[in-house]
Structures are given as C-alpha cells and as structure tokens.
Design a protein around this motif. Structure first.
Motif, PDB file in Angstrom:
ATOM      1  N   ASP A   1      30.106  13.951   8.878  1.00 49.64           N
ATOM      2  CA  ASP A   1      29.807  13.781  10.269  1.00 49.64           C
ATOM      3  C   ASP A   1      29.722  14.938  11.114  1.00 49.64           C
ATOM      4  O   ASP A   1      28.912  14.865  12.053  1.00 49.64           O
TER       5      ASP A   1
ATOM      6  N   PHE B   1      26.243  15.827  10.507  1.00 51.78           N
ATOM      7  CA  PHE B   1      24.940  15.025  10.990  1.00 51.78           C
ATOM      8  C   PHE B   1      24.946  15.452  12.639  1.00 51.78           C
ATOM      9  O   PHE B   1      24.016  15.520  13.335  1.00 51.78           O
ATOM     10  N   GLU B   2      26.226  15.707  13.276  1.00 49.08           N
ATOM     11  CA  GLU B   2      26.409  15.974  14.663  1.00 49.08           C
ATOM     12  C   GLU B   2      25.573  17.245  15.055  1.00 49.08           C
ATOM     13  O   GLU B   2      25.055  17.433  15.969  1.00 49.08           O
TER      14      GLU B   2
ATOM     15  N   GLN C   1      23.305  18.550  13.277  1.00 47.91           N
ATOM     16  CA  GLN C   1      21.887  18.583  12.820  1.00 47.91           C
ATOM     17  C   GLN C   1      21.096  17.778  14.166  1.00 47.91           C
ATOM     18  O   GLN C   1      20.203  18.130  14.799  1.00 47.91           O
ATOM     19  N   ARG C   2      21.951  16.860  14.634  1.00 45.26           N
ATOM     20  CA  ARG C   2      21.450  15.856  16.005  1.00 45.26           C
ATOM     21  C   ARG C   2      20.966  17.219  17.197  1.00 45.26           C
ATOM     22  O   ARG C   2      20.050  17.082  17.653  1.00 45.26           O
TER      23      ARG C   2
ATOM     24  N   ARG D   1      18.329  19.769  16.259  1.00 42.24           N
ATOM     25  CA  ARG D   1      17.118  19.182  16.353  1.00 42.24           C
ATOM     26  C   ARG D   1      16.505  18.843  17.669  1.00 42.24           C
ATOM     27  O   ARG D   1      15.536  18.804  18.132  1.00 42.24           O
ATOM     28  N   GLU D   2      17.520  18.681  18.583  1.00 43.15           N
ATOM     29  CA  GLU D   2      17.145  18.162  20.114  1.00 43.15           C
ATOM     30  C   GLU D   2      16.891  19.552  20.824  1.00 43.15           C
ATOM     31  O   GLU D   2      16.211  19.329  21.633  1.00 43.15           O
TER      32      GLU D   2
END
Ligand code: SAM
Ligand code: DTB
Ligand code: SF4
Length: 313
Positions: free
Chosen positions: A19, A22-23, A25-26, A29-30
């Motif tokens: 988790d 994932f956060e 990476q999110r 990438r933004e």
C-alpha cells in the motif's frame, strides 16, 4: 501535503509495504516522470579541518580520520570540474565547503564567482557552506545560486547526541535566511546514526513544517568513517530505508527526493526499490565529498537495466 501531524506521518510510514509503495507511486507519477533520475555531481571545494563536531563526518577536527585537509579550491579548477560533470550528464553541480559558517571576505567572494560561472554553464547550482546570514544568502541568490543544502539530519531530540557545536534552531535560522532570499531549500537527513524509527518520523515532521517545503530532500545513509564516533554504527534495515523514501515522496510530492550517500553499500535491487518508492535523483561519480560512491559507468548500467533515463534539465 503540508505541515503533517506526526500521527498522519506514522500512519503513512507503517502501512503494509504494497500500500505504501502504491501510494508513493501514485504521488510520484502525478508530479514526475517515473523513468527519469536527475544526475548531480558534488565537489568538495574546501575539505576538512571543520570546527563542527558532527559525529558522522570525516571532515570534523574533533575526529581523527585519515582525511587530508585542503584549502578553498581555485575558481578555474571548480569550473573545470563543473564542465566535466555537465559533459557526463549531470544537470546539477553542488559545491560543499567544510566551514562552520560563511565569513564575508575574499574566500566568500571566490565562492560567489564559482556560483556565477557554474550558473553560466546552464547547470543548476547548489552550495552547502554551513551557516549563512541573510545578507550572504542574498549575495548567493544574486550570483545565480539555485539551491542551498542545509540538512536537519535527524529528529530535534536525537540531534544533540550527534552534534553539540550547533543547535537545531541554528539550522532552522539558516534555512529561513535561504528561503527569504528566494533560494530553493535542499534539506533532508541522514539515517543509520543509531536513531529510532520515531526519530526518523520526527525528522519528516520537522521537514514538513518548513515553509515553503524543501524543493529537494536528500536521504543519506551513513557511510561509516573510521575515526568518527559512528564508525561502527549498524546499517539501517533495507526495508526501513524504502519506507523512509516512500514516506518522503508522499509528504513532498513536488520535491526531488535524492538517494544520496550510502549507495555503494546498496544492491541494485535495493536502489531499484528506492526509485519505485519515489527517489528520483542520485549523486554520480566515484567520490561524494570525501567518501566513495559507485562509478558513473555502474550507475549508467543500472539505469539502462531498469529502462530508466538521466533526467534532462
Ligand atoms: N558542512 C555543511 C553543513 O553543515 O551543512 C554540509 C556538508 S555535509 C557533508 C552535508 C550532509 O552530508 C550532512 O548534513 C549529512 O547529512 C551528510 N553526510 C555527511 N557525512 C556523511 C557520512 N559519513 N555519511 C552519510 N552522510 C553524510
Ligand atoms: C547531502 O545531503 N548529501 C551530500 C550533499 N548533501 C552535500 C553529501 C554527502 C556526503 C557524504 C559524506 C562524504 O562524502 O564526505
Ligand atoms: Fe563540518 Fe559539515 Fe562535516 Fe559537520 S557535516 S563536520 S559542519 S563539514
């Protein structure tokens, strides 16, 4: 996220690794190209004989290390190093001087000339020269300085176990002078000093209280130097390092997160995980300021294997 509470930071840090990654990476990438890694080059423009007693540092007069002190370099040699760095793909050149604080005079004037000439090469220019007064920060800004590196290093409470010759408050004052002069702040820390996880979270909280937030956050892993009080400190657990990088990325979405000292001891796989966690800059070249670092060719090979690229300016 600005000015995060310690509870919120702890929650981010301690979530299950999938988790957390994932956060991270999110968020990454933004705001950033996930393939791009900024290459930076360090130059030790004045080496050793530093009056401060930072427990990790090879350059302090308080420790008996093998380091040979060197006076302030001449302008031409520094500019030549910056040209080599640029030709090899670096877009940021960072000059470090082992001073407690900047003093007005011929030496500082020479550093201002270095800043002017490196900026003229179309490189980002960073300096780390110890404590600064507001008028000196303004002069650096006028000379074309992009960023000033001044780390908080660890938590406020652990800091005094590592350094006794200055305070956290002194650090914050310099950082304030830098921000007020309109220079980007490069401010991060060092892990592996024997600090607890809580100390690392407290460091992240202190960093998140900076206003404006740092544009650049270096995460250094201690490079143990023989003769310093931390010569036998144990290394940070790899997964804890990945958590630290990911949490930094989430707290500072727009910042460059720099995987700084200590990469020589990291496997390719660990560095890859740090990139996945949001690190997007490295120092390249066989020496950092005084300690060894991977060869540039090794870093190029690693990026190629990962399908990643040096970040263009
Ligand atoms: N003298 C300047 C100052 O007071 O900020 C800056 C130079 S110092 C080398 C910059 C940063 O490098 C330190 O704040 C610390 O985080 C990191 N550093 C210094 N020695 C290190 C070591 N042996 N291993 C890892 N990081 C180190
Ligand atoms: C930072 O946080 N790491 C860089 C840069 N800022 C100046 C320096 C790392 C130095 C590592 C120890 C040495 O080589 O002496
Ligand atoms: Fe001096 Fe900087 Fe090393 Fe501390 S970290 S001893 S201030 S050179």
């Amino acid at each position: 996220m600005l000015t995060s509470s310690i509870a919120a930071i702890a929650k981010i840090y301690h979530q299950p690794l999938p988790d957390l990654l994932f956060e991270a990476q999110r968020v990454h990438r933004e705001h950033h190209d996930p393939r791009a890694v900024q290459m930076c080059t360090l130059s030790s423009i004045k080496t050793g004989a530093c009056p401060e007693d930072c427990g990790y540092c090879s350059q302090s007069v308080h420790h008996q290390t093998d380091l040979k002190p060197e006076p302030l370099m001449d302008l031409e040699s520094v500019v030549a190093e910056a040209q080599v760095a640029k030709a090899a793909g670096s877009t940021r050149f960072c000059m470090g001087a082992a001073w407690r604080e900047v003093r007005d005079g011929a030496q500082f004037d020479r550093v201002l000339d270095m800043v002017r000439q490196v900026a003229a090469l179309d490189l980002e220019v960073c300096c780390t020269l110890g404590m600064l007064k507001p008028h000196q920060a303004k002069q650096l800004k006028e000379a074309g300085l992009t960023a000033y590196n001044h780390n908080l290093d660890t938590s406020p409470s652990y800091y005094e176990k590592i350094v006794t010759t200055r305070t956290y408050h002194d650090r914050l004052e310099t950082i304030r002078a830098v921000s007020e002069a309109g220079i980007s702040v490069c401010c991060g820390g060092i892990v592996g000093l024997g600090e607890s996880v809580q100390d690392r979270l407290d460091l992240l909280e202190a960093l998140s209280n900076l206003n404006p937030p740092p544009e650049s956050v270096p995460i250094n892993c201690l490079v143990p130097v023989v003769g310093t009080p931390l010569e036998s400190a144990s290394r940070i657990d790899s997964i804890e390092l990945v958590r630290m990088v990911a949490t930094t990325r989430i707290l500072f979405p727009q910042a460059m997160v720099r995987l700084s000292a200590g990469r020589l001891e990291m496997s390719d796989e660990l560095q890859a995980l740090c990139f996945l966690a949001g690190a997007n800059s490295i120092f390249t070249g066989a020496v950092l300021l005084t300690t060894p670092n991977p060869e540039r060719s090794q870093d190029e090979r690693l990026l190629e294997r990962l399908g990643m690229i040096p970040k263009p300016l």
